[in-house]
Design a protein around this motif. Structure first.
Motif, mmCIF file in Angstrom:
data_model
loop_
_atom_site.group_PDB
_atom_site.id
_atom_site.type_symbol
_atom_site.label_atom_id
_atom_site.label_comp_id
_atom_site.label_asym_id
_atom_site.label_seq_id
_atom_site.Cartn_x
_atom_site.Cartn_y
_atom_site.Cartn_z
ATOM 1 N N SER A 1 2.848 -11.229 -5.842
ATOM 2 C CA SER A 1 2.975 -10.313 -4.708
ATOM 3 C C SER A 1 4.422 -10.166 -4.262
ATOM 4 O O SER A 1 5.274 -10.997 -4.569
ATOM 5 C CB SER A 1 2.107 -10.802 -3.552
ATOM 6 O OG SER A 1 0.747 -10.770 -3.943
ATOM 7 N N ILE A 2 4.676 -9.103 -3.506
ATOM 8 C CA ILE A 2 6.024 -8.789 -3.024
ATOM 9 C C ILE A 2 5.980 -8.547 -1.521
ATOM 10 O O ILE A 2 5.150 -7.778 -1.031
ATOM 11 C CB ILE A 2 6.578 -7.532 -3.742
ATOM 12 C CG1 ILE A 2 6.703 -7.796 -5.245
ATOM 13 C CG2 ILE A 2 7.914 -7.126 -3.134
ATOM 14 C CD1 ILE A 2 7.058 -6.562 -6.048
ATOM 15 N N ILE A 3 6.893 -9.203 -0.809
ATOM 16 C CA ILE A 3 7.082 -8.987 0.625
ATOM 17 C C ILE A 3 8.539 -8.568 0.780
ATOM 18 O O ILE A 3 9.447 -9.381 0.588
ATOM 19 C CB ILE A 3 6.791 -10.271 1.426
ATOM 20 C CG1 ILE A 3 5.351 -10.734 1.189
ATOM 21 C CG2 ILE A 3 7.057 -10.039 2.917
ATOM 22 C CD1 ILE A 3 5.035 -12.102 1.775
ATOM 23 N N THR A 4 8.782 -7.304 1.111
ATOM 24 C CA THR A 4 10.161 -6.822 1.120
ATOM 25 C C THR A 4 10.395 -5.756 2.190
ATOM 26 O O THR A 4 9.500 -4.985 2.538
ATOM 27 C CB THR A 4 10.550 -6.263 -0.264
ATOM 28 O OG1 THR A 4 11.943 -5.969 -0.278
ATOM 29 C CG2 THR A 4 9.767 -5.028 -0.623
ATOM 30 N N GLY A 5 11.617 -5.750 2.727
ATOM 31 C CA GLY A 5 12.053 -4.699 3.631
ATOM 32 C C GLY A 5 11.379 -4.677 4.985
ATOM 33 O O GLY A 5 11.387 -3.654 5.668
ATOM 34 N N ASN A 6 10.800 -5.795 5.405
ATOM 35 C CA ASN A 6 10.110 -5.847 6.696
ATOM 36 C C ASN A 6 11.054 -6.296 7.801
ATOM 37 O O ASN A 6 12.004 -7.038 7.557
ATOM 38 C CB ASN A 6 8.930 -6.818 6.606
ATOM 39 C CG ASN A 6 7.926 -6.359 5.577
ATOM 40 O OD1 ASN A 6 7.181 -5.427 5.812
ATOM 41 N ND2 ASN A 6 7.925 -6.999 4.411
ATOM 42 N N ASN A 7 10.787 -5.865 9.013
ATOM 43 C CA ASN A 7 11.540 -6.277 10.195
ATOM 44 C C ASN A 7 10.580 -7.068 11.084
ATOM 45 O O ASN A 7 9.646 -6.490 11.640
ATOM 46 C CB ASN A 7 12.080 -5.050 10.917
ATOM 47 C CG ASN A 7 13.010 -5.403 12.049
ATOM 48 O OD1 ASN A 7 13.002 -6.529 12.552
ATOM 49 N ND2 ASN A 7 13.806 -4.441 12.464
ATOM 50 N N ILE A 8 10.802 -8.379 11.174
ATOM 51 C CA ILE A 8 9.925 -9.273 11.930
ATOM 52 C C ILE A 8 10.740 -9.890 13.060
ATOM 53 O O ILE A 8 11.777 -10.498 12.811
ATOM 54 C CB ILE A 8 9.370 -10.391 11.018
ATOM 55 C CG1 ILE A 8 8.601 -9.780 9.850
ATOM 56 C CG2 ILE A 8 8.513 -11.359 11.813
ATOM 57 C CD1 ILE A 8 8.243 -10.772 8.761
ATOM 58 N N GLU B 1 4.077 -16.929 -7.888
ATOM 59 C CA GLU B 1 4.683 -15.672 -8.343
ATOM 60 C C GLU B 1 4.907 -14.703 -7.181
ATOM 61 O O GLU B 1 4.446 -13.568 -7.203
ATOM 62 C CB GLU B 1 3.813 -15.003 -9.417
ATOM 63 C CG GLU B 1 3.460 -15.868 -10.596
ATOM 64 C CD GLU B 1 4.644 -16.231 -11.480
ATOM 65 O OE1 GLU B 1 5.640 -15.477 -11.495
ATOM 66 O OE2 GLU B 1 4.568 -17.271 -12.149
ATOM 67 N N MET B 2 5.623 -15.159 -6.189
ATOM 68 C CA MET B 2 5.908 -14.338 -5.001
ATOM 69 C C MET B 2 7.378 -13.933 -5.003
ATOM 70 O O MET B 2 8.239 -14.696 -5.420
ATOM 71 C CB MET B 2 5.597 -15.115 -3.728
ATOM 72 C CG MET B 2 4.167 -15.604 -3.601
ATOM 73 S SD MET B 2 2.995 -14.305 -3.261
ATOM 74 C CE MET B 2 3.455 -13.854 -1.604
ATOM 75 N N ASN B 3 7.659 -12.757 -4.472
ATOM 76 C CA ASN B 3 9.024 -12.274 -4.325
ATOM 77 C C ASN B 3 9.204 -11.856 -2.866
ATOM 78 O O ASN B 3 8.570 -10.900 -2.413
ATOM 79 C CB ASN B 3 9.261 -11.098 -5.272
ATOM 80 C CG ASN B 3 10.709 -10.719 -5.365
ATOM 81 O OD1 ASN B 3 11.511 -11.066 -4.508
ATOM 82 N ND2 ASN B 3 11.044 -9.995 -6.409
ATOM 83 N N VAL B 4 10.066 -12.579 -2.133
ATOM 84 C CA VAL B 4 10.296 -12.327 -0.706
ATOM 85 C C VAL B 4 11.763 -11.936 -0.554
ATOM 86 O O VAL B 4 12.649 -12.794 -0.620
ATOM 87 C CB VAL B 4 9.948 -13.581 0.136
ATOM 88 C CG1 VAL B 4 10.187 -13.309 1.612
ATOM 89 C CG2 VAL B 4 8.511 -14.019 -0.120
#
Length: 177
Positions: free
Chosen positions: A92-99, A130-133
């Motif tokens: 999975s991919i978690i990208t470009g978020n504003n938290i 297999e994560m991409n943050v």
């Protein structure tokens, strides 16, 4: 499944004064609700993008055998436990978020100790593979910006965390119990 351009406002707030604990009897301090913006279990090929999540316990939460989850360009602010709580998720991919402004969930029922509210993480990953943050902006979380943890049943592996901007963590408080 695609969730795109929606706003979810749980109307929850963090309080340092005692309030009726919605998850158990007695008074507590902390976040005033336990709502989730999106809850995903045993699913794959899910896109959540360009959404706004506020006033929730957790914006996006996963559990049990999720894969190919893409969390992109979301705005998450003013939540309780975490921005994203990702469990047993692969590829999975978690990208470009504003938290921002992840404030902590409730203390135990009856407690009014503001220094020990639990959690308050930007992104929490447990038993993930297999994560991409990448390229996330995380600010003003009361505990940890990005958490990677293995649980008793499994460990995390092959996780890439790069080019994230984590700021204003100087007011961190609280514990995980």
């Amino acid at each position: 499944i695609m969730i795109d351009h929606i706003k979810i406002d749980g109307a929850g707030t963090w309080t340092a004064t005692p309030f009726a604990n919605p998850l158990g009897g007695g008074n507590s301090v902390g976040f005033t609700n336990a709502l989730l913006g999106a809850y995903i279990t045993a699913s794959s090929n899910i896109y959540i993008q360009n959404c706004e999540f506020t006033g929730l316990a957790v914006a996006i939460s996963t559990a049990t055998a999720c894969s190919y989850l893409f969390i992109n360009k979301n705005y998450v602010h003013g939540n309780g436990t975490s921005g994203f709580t990702i469990h047993t998720t692969d590829d999975s991919i978690i990208t470009g978020n504003n938290i921002s402004n992840i404030l902590g969930n409730m203390t135990a029922a009856g407690s009014t100790d503001t220094d020990n509210s639990k959690f308050a993480d930007g992104i929490l990953m447990a038993d993930c593979h297999e994560m991409n943050v990448t390229n996330n902006r995380i600010a003003n979380c009361k505990r940890i910006g990005i958490v990677v943890e293995g649980l008793a049943t499994d460990d995390c592996d092959n996780i890439v965390i790069s080019d994230n901007n984590i700021t204003n963590m100087n007011t961190s408080r609280g514990t995980e119990r």
